[in-house]
Design a protein around this motif. Structure first.
Motif: not given
Length: 382
Positions: A106-128
């Motif tokens: 979130l501190q990368s200053e990229l657009p939040l709407k673009n980061l949302q999908v990436i964060i969901e993907d990160i969470n999914n991989h941590f869950d796996q």
């Protein structure tokens, strides 16, 4: 620039940002995680964190396979097991890493709407990752416990086998003179029926013979060639009365008997007799620890489920933690007990296809024998 190219560009920028801040992330994570001082793999925690960080970067660009994630999870699960560390600490540390990583993203200053999908993907991989690691840890732990149980069981069996061989050899040597003494005592009884103390001598000899038989039953090599025979449960208890009568009178036991008159079983009479005698003696011993009234109840009946023989007493209750182990060999609560009596009882009853249980409450302790209907239950009136 089309949407696809923009997403790829954002991912590339994020990877560059994560590479730049990798050391900062790992140091922040390492300062906050739970680390056990006795962990033999302490030096690998930082390395494993770095490996997970790299896998998440691969996941962001879409080049991570599930097998890679699983292999790292399995590797760490094995290390956590070998370190004998609480798996809860591991899960906490993983989720802490997830939170710190998402914060950095979130501190990368990229657009939040673009980061949302990436964060969901990160969470999914941590869950796996957590799922694979905890599942593997559980499987390995269960296998370790099974191996330990098997080792204890085999070690226990070996000790029993050695004890059986020793006791069998000793008892056979001891039984020869005992048989002679019992024989001569019977001759004395026939020739001098009014001889003083002859009944006491016979009782003690029978008790000694009973204890010797118990030791014989601990030997796996023991072979019982005696055939099954039909006998009445009620008559069997009548045969046991002379053996327990002196003790019953001595401590003033109120004995109640509820046994079907027509109940006949087909089994090894001597072995069943040994089981009942042991349970009766145990009940009398328990009643010695209680003030009057001292009550003992014997009941036996036949149902569609088989034959049941219950021996109860109102002596002190058996502690709940002991109920799980009283049928184990060499476990005893008696000061001078051998700890083989109930083990032998269990062994004999199970050999007949039945089972023996114990229920102990403040008001009554009951040992229950169940013998299968299809093997032993016969009624003379049927």
């Amino acid at each position: 620039m089309d949407i696809s190219s923009q997403i790829d560009s954002n991912k590339a920028a994020l990877i560059e940002f994560l590479d730049l801040h990798k050391s900062k992330f790992l140091n922040e994570w390492l300062k906050s995680i739970i680390v056990n001082g006795i962990d033999v793999y302490n030096e690998r925690i930082f390395v494993n964190g770095g490996l997970m960080y790299s896998l998440i970067e691969k996941a962001i660009v879409g080049s991570l396979s599930e097998l890679e994630l699983q292999q790292l999870a399995y590797k760490i699960a094995k290390e956590r097991l070998e370190a004998d560390i609480n798996i809860g600490d591991f899960v906490y540390n993983v989720n802490l890493g997830r939170s710190i990583l998402v914060k950095h993203v979130l501190q990368s200053e990229l657009p939040l709407k673009n980061l949302q999908v990436i964060i969901e993907d990160i969470n999914n991989h941590f869950d796996q990752f957590c799922f694979h690691a905890v599942s593997q840890y559980t499987n390995l732990k269960n296998q370790e416990l099974e191996d330990q149980k098997l080792f204890i069981s085999e070690n226990h069996k070996d000790k029993l086998a050695i004890l059986g061989q020793i006791s069998s050899s000793f008892v056979h040597e001891f039984r020869n003179p005992l048989t002679a003494v019992i024989g001569f005592n019977k001759l004395l009884r026939n020739e001098y029926p009014d001889l003083k103390y002859i009944d006491i001598i016979e009782h003690e000899l029978q008790q000694l013979n009973f204890r010797i038989t118990q030791f014989l039953h601990t030997s796996k090599a023991e072979i019982n060639l005696k055939q099954n025979e039909e006998f009445s449960i009620k008559s069997l208890f009548h045969e046991l009365q002379p053996l327990i009568y002196p003790s019953i009178v001595d401590i003033d036991v109120n004995l109640t008997s509820k046994i079907d008159d027509d109940l006949i079983i087909s089994s090894n009479k001597d072995e069943i007799k040994q089981v009942l005698l042991n349970l009766l003696i145990n009940s009398i011993d328990a009643l010695k620890e209680k003030d009057k009234p001292r009550n003992m109840i014997i009941e036996s009946f036949c149902s569609q489920k088989g034959i049941f023989i219950n021996i109860s007493n109102n002596g002190p209750a058996i502690a709940a933690e002991f109920l799980k182990t009283i049928f184990e060999p060499f476990f005893t609560t008696k000061e001078l007990g051998t700890g083989i009596g109930l083990f032998v009882c269990k062994k004999i009853i199970e050999k007949q296809g039945g089972y023996i249980t114990c229920q102990s409450l403040e008001e009554l302790t009951t040992f229950s024998i169940h013998l299968p209907n299809n093997l032993v239950c016969i009624k003379t009136g049927s």
